[in-house]
Design an enzyme around this catalytic site. Structure first.
Site, PDB file in Angstrom:
ATOM      1  N   GLN A  46       0.844  -1.197   0.000  1.00 26.39           N
ATOM      2  CA  GLN A  46       0.000   0.000   0.000  1.00 26.39           C
ATOM      3  C   GLN A  46       0.887   1.258   0.000  1.00 26.39           C
ATOM      4  O   GLN A  46       1.762   1.406   0.854  1.00 26.39           O
ATOM      5  CB  GLN A  46      -0.889  -0.022   1.244  1.00 26.39           C
ATOM      6  N   GLY A  86      -9.017   1.119  -0.705  1.00 29.11           N
ATOM      7  CA  GLY A  86     -10.009   1.279   0.352  1.00 29.11           C
ATOM      8  C   GLY A  86      -9.538   0.868   1.731  1.00 29.11           C
ATOM      9  O   GLY A  86     -10.351   0.491   2.583  1.00 29.11           O
ATOM     10  N   GLU A  87      -8.230   0.946   1.980  1.00 22.85           N
ATOM     11  CA  GLU A  87      -7.724   0.499   3.283  1.00 22.85           C
ATOM     12  C   GLU A  87      -8.258   1.352   4.431  1.00 22.85           C
ATOM     13  O   GLU A  87      -8.527   0.841   5.522  1.00 22.85           O
ATOM     14  CB  GLU A  87      -6.189   0.503   3.303  1.00 22.85           C
ATOM     15  N   ARG A  89     -11.195   2.774   4.630  1.00 22.80           N
ATOM     16  CA  ARG A  89     -12.558   2.318   4.900  1.00 22.80           C
ATOM     17  C   ARG A  89     -12.551   0.986   5.664  1.00 22.80           C
ATOM     18  O   ARG A  89     -13.349   0.769   6.569  1.00 22.80           O
ATOM     19  CB  ARG A  89     -13.326   2.157   3.580  1.00 22.80           C
ATOM     20  N   GLU A 120      -5.398   5.438  -6.885  1.00 25.96           N
ATOM     21  CA  GLU A 120      -6.474   5.786  -5.948  1.00 25.96           C
ATOM     22  C   GLU A 120      -5.989   6.802  -4.929  1.00 25.96           C
ATOM     23  O   GLU A 120      -6.673   7.776  -4.612  1.00 25.96           O
ATOM     24  CB  GLU A 120      -6.981   4.536  -5.224  1.00 25.96           C
ATOM     25  N   ASN A 121      -4.782   6.592  -4.403  1.00 25.70           N
ATOM     26  CA  ASN A 121      -4.260   7.499  -3.390  1.00 25.70           C
ATOM     27  C   ASN A 121      -3.924   8.868  -3.962  1.00 25.70           C
ATOM     28  O   ASN A 121      -4.138   9.894  -3.315  1.00 25.70           O
ATOM     29  CB  ASN A 121      -3.018   6.881  -2.727  1.00 25.70           C
ATOM     30  N   ARG A 124      -6.994  10.883  -4.307  1.00 25.99           N
ATOM     31  CA  ARG A 124      -7.503  11.395  -3.034  1.00 25.99           C
ATOM     32  C   ARG A 124      -6.773  12.670  -2.613  1.00 25.99           C
ATOM     33  O   ARG A 124      -7.126  13.313  -1.653  1.00 25.99           O
ATOM     34  CB  ARG A 124      -7.348  10.333  -1.932  1.00 25.99           C
TER      35      ARG A 124
END
Length: 288
Positions: A46, A86-87, A89, A120-121, A124
């Site tokens: 991640q 989605g870590e 979440r 994804e990161n 964000r």
């Protein structure tokens, strides 16, 4: 192997239009199902290495009140499900004492998992620059792809990718300050123009102590470079000053030839040539 348009695909996977999911109705939604939270494992690769407890607490409270607004993205892995995106979440759902969580189950290669997690990161917006640099460097090193190719996949410029990875060259103490959000990416990039590690640390501490803006840091580094050049000029012998036009001309020719900064040190009889490079691709291009 043909690459998937991962950046565009994420828009569909993480659309803001996704409703709150209830286990009794989710069975009718294709691709989404509830998974036992104990069967889900975080991704060891991640990109986001630092997640604050405060953020998780806030998200956990939101989940208790409103449920999970977006499913996480997972892949089957060794009898469990590995988180692709989605870590936060997932961690918040655990803190909220949920037993199950809505998830989209997909099949991705290891390379695609890394790319999607990074994209994804980045989308964000709050990914720490050092975490991002490590993740980008990992993809480049592990899968031997060029800065330009990865930049296209991420929807970024090649310059952006190169500059981000250069942050890893900073002294450890400075990288720690960036991880702790004491220095921003804008503060850190100008520091790469300073060659002496101790000077970099000293300037970084000055930035933190005095709360300097990015523009002030850029000016500080420019002034530092001018002073260094002046000091070096004062320390040169008359013979070295005579050589300057010749050395400068050769440096300019080599800089044009290699399309990067080139420095000559020495005299007519002996010396060394220093060629700067900022990526594996650029280094390999010197051999062509």
């Amino acid at each position: 192997m043909t690459k998937k348009a991962l950046g565009k695909g994420l828009d569909a996977l993480f659309s803001n239009e996704i409703p709150v999911y209830d286990e009794t109705e989710v069975k009718s939604i294709e691709g989404i199902q509830f998974i036992q939270i104990d069967n889900i494992v975080p991704n060891p690769d991640q990109p986001r290495k630092t997640i604050s407890d405060e953020d998780i607490d806030e998200l956990a409270e939101s989940i208790k009140e409103k449920g999970i607004l977006q499913p996480i993205l997972v892949v089957p892995k060794n009898g469990n499900f590995l988180i692709v995106a989605g870590e936060r979440r997932f961690l918040a759902a655990k803190r909220a004492n949920l037993s199950k969580i809505p998830a989209i189950i997909k099949q991705f290669t290891d390379e695609e998992i890394l790319e999607i997690a990074l994209i994804e990161n980045i989308q964000r917006k709050d990914l720490n620059p050092i975490d991002e640099a490590f993740a980008i460097a990992q993809i480049i090193e592990k899968y031997s792809i060029t800065h330009e190719e990865l930049a296209k996949r991420l929807g970024k410029s090649r310059t952006y990718v190169t500059n981000v990875t250069r942050l890893l060259k900073l002294p450890t103490i400075v990288k720690t300050k960036i991880l702790e959000n004491k220095l921003s990416r804008g503060h850190a990039l100008p520091l790469l123009q300073i060659e002496d590690e101790n000077e970099i640390i000293m300037v970084a501490e000055k930035i933190e102590k005095e709360g300097l803006s990015v523009r002030e840091v850029e000016k500080l580094v420019r002034d530092y470079s001018k002073k260094k050049i002046k000091d070096e000029d004062n320390n040169r012998t008359d013979k070295e000053k005579e050589l300057e036009p010749f050395i400068k001309e050769i440096e300019e020719k080599l800089t044009y030839k290699f399309n990067t900064k080139v420095h000559l040190q020495g005299n007519f009889n002996k010396g060394k040539i220093i060629i700067e490079y900022f990526s594996k691709d650029q280094l390999e291009s010197f051999l062509k």
